[in-house]
Design a protein around this motif. Structure first.
Motif, PDB file in Angstrom:
ATOM      1  N   TYR A  71      45.842  28.826  42.235  1.00 36.77           N
ATOM      2  CA  TYR A  71      45.848  29.337  40.954  1.00 36.77           C
ATOM      3  C   TYR A  71      46.756  30.456  41.105  1.00 36.77           C
ATOM      4  O   TYR A  71      46.739  31.271  41.967  1.00 36.77           O
ATOM      5  CB  TYR A  71      44.651  29.997  40.269  1.00 36.77           C
ATOM      6  CG  TYR A  71      43.485  28.912  39.806  1.00 36.77           C
ATOM      7  CD1 TYR A  71      42.883  27.880  40.372  1.00 36.77           C
ATOM      8  CD2 TYR A  71      43.064  29.211  38.753  1.00 36.77           C
ATOM      9  CE1 TYR A  71      42.173  26.947  40.233  1.00 36.77           C
ATOM     10  CE2 TYR A  71      41.881  28.288  38.115  1.00 36.77           C
ATOM     11  CZ  TYR A  71      41.766  27.020  38.908  1.00 36.77           C
ATOM     12  OH  TYR A  71      40.653  26.370  38.364  1.00 36.77           O
ATOM     13  N   LEU A  74      47.629  35.422  38.228  1.00 38.69           N
ATOM     14  CA  LEU A  74      46.382  35.902  37.722  1.00 38.69           C
ATOM     15  C   LEU A  74      45.837  37.328  38.254  1.00 38.69           C
ATOM     16  O   LEU A  74      46.422  37.545  39.499  1.00 38.69           O
ATOM     17  CB  LEU A  74      45.203  34.971  37.790  1.00 38.69           C
ATOM     18  CG  LEU A  74      45.137  33.408  37.207  1.00 38.69           C
ATOM     19  CD1 LEU A  74      43.890  32.883  37.468  1.00 38.69           C
ATOM     20  CD2 LEU A  74      45.420  33.847  35.536  1.00 38.69           C
ATOM     21  N   SER A  75      45.371  38.129  37.431  1.00 41.72           N
ATOM     22  CA  SER A  75      45.022  39.382  38.290  1.00 41.72           C
ATOM     23  C   SER A  75      43.690  39.293  38.929  1.00 41.72           C
ATOM     24  O   SER A  75      43.163  38.018  38.931  1.00 41.72           O
ATOM     25  CB  SER A  75      44.827  40.469  37.126  1.00 41.72           C
ATOM     26  OG  SER A  75      43.549  40.112  36.241  1.00 41.72           O
ATOM     27  N   GLU A  78      40.909  38.586  36.448  1.00 44.87           N
ATOM     28  CA  GLU A  78      40.830  37.312  35.965  1.00 44.87           C
ATOM     29  C   GLU A  78      40.285  36.191  36.806  1.00 44.87           C
ATOM     30  O   GLU A  78      39.611  35.303  36.522  1.00 44.87           O
ATOM     31  CB  GLU A  78      42.161  37.023  35.363  1.00 44.87           C
ATOM     32  CG  GLU A  78      42.808  37.592  34.250  1.00 44.87           C
ATOM     33  CD  GLU A  78      44.127  37.480  33.923  1.00 44.87           C
ATOM     34  OE1 GLU A  78      44.448  37.585  32.670  1.00 44.87           O
ATOM     35  OE2 GLU A  78      44.917  37.216  35.002  1.00 44.87           O
ATOM     36  N   ARG A  79      40.632  36.412  38.199  1.00 43.59           N
ATOM     37  CA  ARG A  79      40.097  35.331  39.245  1.00 43.59           C
ATOM     38  C   ARG A  79      38.658  35.243  39.185  1.00 43.59           C
ATOM     39  O   ARG A  79      37.966  34.467  39.509  1.00 43.59           O
ATOM     40  CB  ARG A  79      41.193  35.619  40.425  1.00 43.59           C
ATOM     41  CG  ARG A  79      42.364  35.379  40.400  1.00 43.59           C
ATOM     42  CD  ARG A  79      43.011  35.558  41.883  1.00 43.59           C
ATOM     43  NE  ARG A  79      44.354  35.852  41.993  1.00 43.59           N
ATOM     44  CZ  ARG A  79      45.425  34.703  41.894  1.00 43.59           C
ATOM     45  NH1 ARG A  79      44.870  33.595  41.876  1.00 43.59           N
ATOM     46  NH2 ARG A  79      46.637  34.992  41.779  1.00 43.59           N
ATOM     47  N   GLU A  81      36.720  36.581  37.084  1.00 43.04           N
ATOM     48  CA  GLU A  81      35.629  36.152  36.129  1.00 43.04           C
ATOM     49  C   GLU A  81      35.565  34.679  36.094  1.00 43.04           C
ATOM     50  O   GLU A  81      34.821  34.176  35.650  1.00 43.04           O
ATOM     51  CB  GLU A  81      36.464  36.683  34.710  1.00 43.04           C
ATOM     52  CG  GLU A  81      36.169  38.037  34.387  1.00 43.04           C
ATOM     53  CD  GLU A  81      37.216  38.671  33.328  1.00 43.04           C
ATOM     54  OE1 GLU A  81      37.955  37.887  32.761  1.00 43.04           O
ATOM     55  OE2 GLU A  81      36.970  39.799  32.952  1.00 43.04           O
ATOM     56  N   LEU A  82      36.579  33.963  36.401  1.00 39.23           N
ATOM     57  CA  LEU A  82      36.740  32.625  36.650  1.00 39.23           C
ATOM     58  C   LEU A  82      35.654  31.954  37.602  1.00 39.23           C
ATOM     59  O   LEU A  82      34.960  31.148  37.253  1.00 39.23           O
ATOM     60  CB  LEU A  82      38.042  31.975  36.927  1.00 39.23           C
ATOM     61  CG  LEU A  82      38.922  31.937  36.086  1.00 39.23           C
ATOM     62  CD1 LEU A  82      40.344  31.494  36.547  1.00 39.23           C
ATOM     63  CD2 LEU A  82      38.700  30.666  35.034  1.00 39.23           C
ATOM     64  N   ILE A 130      41.014  29.486  43.496  1.00 32.81           N
ATOM     65  CA  ILE A 130      41.108  30.561  42.554  1.00 32.81           C
ATOM     66  C   ILE A 130      41.941  31.885  42.959  1.00 32.81           C
ATOM     67  O   ILE A 130      42.250  32.446  42.508  1.00 32.81           O
ATOM     68  CB  ILE A 130      39.643  31.016  41.798  1.00 32.81           C
ATOM     69  CG1 ILE A 130      39.160  29.471  40.882  1.00 32.81           C
ATOM     70  CG2 ILE A 130      39.844  32.236  40.868  1.00 32.81           C
ATOM     71  CD1 ILE A 130      37.766  29.693  40.471  1.00 32.81           C
ATOM     72  N   TYR A 131      41.283  32.104  44.100  1.00 35.44           N
ATOM     73  CA  TYR A 131      42.047  33.288  44.852  1.00 35.44           C
ATOM     74  C   TYR A 131      43.553  33.021  45.027  1.00 35.44           C
ATOM     75  O   TYR A 131      44.368  33.940  45.659  1.00 35.44           O
ATOM     76  CB  TYR A 131      41.356  33.638  46.099  1.00 35.44           C
ATOM     77  CG  TYR A 131      40.011  34.570  45.526  1.00 35.44           C
ATOM     78  CD1 TYR A 131      40.534  35.855  45.392  1.00 35.44           C
ATOM     79  CD2 TYR A 131      38.718  34.339  45.671  1.00 35.44           C
ATOM     80  CE1 TYR A 131      39.289  36.782  44.866  1.00 35.44           C
ATOM     81  CE2 TYR A 131      37.819  35.186  45.349  1.00 35.44           C
ATOM     82  CZ  TYR A 131      37.980  36.529  44.923  1.00 35.44           C
ATOM     83  OH  TYR A 131      36.771  37.275  44.591  1.00 35.44           O
TER      84      TYR A 131
END
Length: 236
Positions: A71, A74-75, A78-79, A81-82, A130-131
């Motif tokens: 991903y 993204l901040s 945001e990461r 939260e996902l 995601i990270y």
């Protein structure tokens, strides 16, 4: 305080816990675990060892989980939260699966073990992506195995693994170019020894369904929280 500063504070507390020396309770628990393992039949140990061996091979050499793309843009907030949302989905799956196999007694309880491993692997691959990390790189898959060890090993072994993870870049530079040269037997034994005690209760008729659901939920939650901190060490 912004989110990144909050995350840094949490990370420092977690790092402190990872560096703690084994307590008397830790050593006593390990002794109890060893006694349980001594009572169990060889076939049980063979099943567990084979399941873990296959899981490790799937992480290192398989392509089943390599579809996740990193991903981008993204901040940290945001990461994460996902990741919280992803973890809820995986926990629900693990709860349903654990309750179903736990209610079936020892045979289905054994069947649960590789299923839960598969759920955990998929969760970690999702978290890595995601990270922003590319799990097609085998060294990122090695990092995933180290996260497993941090979540599920004895405190004595956690101390060793944490040092490796904390200085990951130096460790990565020393990894062999040939993935087949890696020794992963120690990981198999550590993970198996941790999980046996909790999962044994899942195979007891009458309480298996409750214990299976509860334990699976807790194990997936612990893995997710460990992964968050382990990746924070790299992105922060």
């Amino acid at each position: 305080m912004d989110y990144n500063e909050f995350a840094k504070l949490e990370l420092e507390r977690w790092k402190y816990d990872m560096k703690k020396k084994p307590s008397i309770f830790d050593m006593a628990s390990k002794g109890i675990q060893n006694k349980f393992n001594g009572i169990l039949p060889n076939k049980y140990h063979e099943f567990m060892t084979t399941a873990i061996k296959n899981m490790v091979k799937a992480v290192l050499f398989g392509s089943t989980y390599l579809t996740k793309k990193p991903y981008l843009g993204l901040s940290l907030k945001e990461r994460e939260e996902l990741i919280i949302e992803k973890t809820k989905l995986y926990k629900n799956t693990a709860i349903i699966e654990g309750a179903g196999t736990g209610a079936g007694g020892i045979m289905l309880g054994l069947a649960d073990f590789p299923l839960l491993l598969s759920i955990k692997i998929k969760l970690l691959y999702d978290i890595a992506a995601i990270y922003g990390f590319d799990v097609k790189d085998y060294k990122e898959r090695i990092y995933i195995l180290n996260i497993f060890q941090l979540a599920f090993s004895s405190q004595e072994h956690i101390n060793k693994v944490f040092h490796r993870v904390e200085y990951w870049e130096a460790y990565v530079n020393g990894l062999p170019s040939d993935i087949n040269s890696l020794d992963w037997r120690e990981f198999q034994e550590q993970y198996r020894d941790y999980i046996d005690l909790a999962k044994l209760l899942q195979m007891v008729p009458g309480i298996g369904a409750f214990v299976g659901a509860y334990v699976n939920n807790k194990l997936v939650d612990k893995l997710s929280k460990t992964a968050i901190q382990a990746y924070r060490m790299r992105v922060l």
